[in-house]
Design an enzyme around this catalytic site. Structure first.
Site, short mmCIF file in Angstrom:
data_model
loop_
_atom_site.label_atom_id
_atom_site.label_comp_id
_atom_site.label_asym_id
_atom_site.label_seq_id
_atom_site.Cartn_x
_atom_site.Cartn_y
_atom_site.Cartn_z
CB ALA A 1 0.20 4.69 -3.94
CE1 TYR A 2 -5.35 5.63 2.58
CE2 TYR A 2 -3.99 4.30 4.04
CZ TYR A 2 -5.09 5.12 3.83
OH TYR A 2 -5.91 5.43 4.88
CB VAL A 3 1.76 4.25 3.52
CG1 VAL A 3 2.67 4.71 4.66
CG2 VAL A 3 0.85 3.13 4.01
NE ARG B 1 -3.71 0.19 0.32
CZ ARG B 1 -4.66 0.42 1.23
NH1 ARG B 1 -4.98 -0.50 2.13
NH2 ARG B 1 -5.31 1.57 1.25
CE LYS C 1 -5.19 9.16 3.96
NZ LYS C 1 -6.20 10.22 4.17
#
Length: 260
Positions: free
Chosen positions: A154-156, A152, A159
Site C-alpha cells: 500500500a505504501y509503495v 508494504r 508513493k
C-alpha cells in the site's frame, strides 16, 4: 552554497511539518529566509513546533480531508499573503502485511493520505501559482519506489503514484513557470527510522546492531540520512539555483541498491 537569505521574500507551506522530516524542512526553509506555514494532525506536535521555531505558523489539518486542506490554505494565505513553495511531506506508513491480508480500509487510508492528500494540496496551490506565473512544488516520495518493498504494498503503491503525479504536473504546469519535483529519502536518522530498524530486529530475533548492518549493506555509501539533508535539498530546489529543475526524482539516500 550558503542558504542564508536565498529564499527571502518567499512563502511556503509544509504539510506534516511539526515533527520528523517535515519539521527539518520547515526549519531549513526559515533559515533560508522564507515565511513558513505548516500543518499537522497532532495538536501537541503543532503547538510545540510553533512555540519552538521563531516565526513558524501552522494549522491543525488532515490532508486526506479536502475541507481541512482548503482551510489550511485559507489560513496560510491569511498569515503569509502569498504562496511560492508547496512541500507535500505528509504521509503514513500504512499496513505491514502480505497483499492478501491488507484490510480494505487500511489500503484506502494509505492512498488517501499519501496520494490523495498531495493532490488536494496541489489543487489548492495551483490556481495561485498559475495566476502569478511562478511556483515550486516538492513532493516527498521514498527510495523504496526504486527497490520495491514486500509487505508494504500500500505504501509503495501510493508513493509510486506520487511519482506519476510529479512527472505529469511538471509537464502541465511548466508553461506557467511552475516546477514540480520529487525527493526520495533513504534511511532517515530520526525516531521513526530507528524504530524501523528496531522492529526489524525484533521480528527477526536479532540484535539492533545486526539489523542496522542488514539495512546499511544495501546502501552504497553505508549511510543514514540526517533529516536536515532533506531540508537542504528542498531549499536548493526552491531557490534560484533550482529554477530550471523540474520533473525530476532526486534521491537523497546514499544510493539504495536494494532493501532488506
Amino acid at each position: 552554497m550558503s542558504s542564508d537569505g536565498v529564499l527571502a521574500g518567499q512563502s511556503a507551506i509544509v504539510t506534516a511539518g511539526a515533527s520528523g522530516i517535515g519539521r527539518a524542512i520547515a526549519e531549513c526553509l526559515i533559515a533560508a529566509g522564507a515565511a513558513v506555514h505548516i500543518c499537522d494532525v497532532s495538536y501537541e506536535h503543532l503547538n510545540t513546533a510553533k512555540t519552538s521555531v521563531s516565526g513558524l505558523t501552522g494549522s491543525l489539518a488532515d490532508v486526506s480531508k479536502p475541507a481541512e486542506v482548503e482551510q489550511l490554505f485559507d489560513d496560510a494565505l491569511a498569515q503569509m499573503g502569498g504562496l511560492d513553495i508547496l512541500v507535500n511531506n505528509a504521509g503514513i506508513g500504512g499496513p505491514r502485511a502480505e497483499v492478501a491480508d491488507i484490510a480494505y480500509d487500511e489500503w484506502d487510508q494509505t492512498i488517501a493520505v499519501n496520494l490523495n492528500g498531495m493532490f488536494y494540496c496541489i489543487k489548492n496551490a495551483a490556481s495561485k501559482m498559475v495566476e502569478q506565473k511562478s511556483g515550486c512544488i516538492i513532493n516527498i516520495s521514498t527510495a523504496s519506489v526504486r527497490t520495491g518493498l514486500p509487505m508494504r504494498t500500500a505504501y509503495v503503491t501510493a508513493k509510486q503514484g506520487v511519482m506519476g503525479l510529479t512527472q505529469n504536473l511538471a509537464r502541465e504546469l511548466g508553461p506557467s513557470n511552475i516546477r514540480c519535483n520529487a525527493i526520495l529519502p533513504g534511511l532517515i536518522d530520526n525516531e521513526r527510522g530507528r524504530s524501523i530498524v528496531s522492529n526489524y530486529a525484533r521480528e527477526n530475533k536479532t540484535s539492533t546492531e545486526k539489523a542496522e548492518a542488514d539495512f546499511l549493506k544495501y546502501i552504497s555509501m553505508k549511510s543514514w540520512i540526517n533529516p536536515s539533508e532533506i531540508g537542504d535539498t528542498v531549499v536548493f530546489l526552491a531557490s534560484n539555483a533550482g529554477r530550471h529543475i523540474s520533473g525530476q526524482f532526486l534521491a537523497v539516500d546514499g544510493n539504495f541498491e536494494w532493501e532488506a
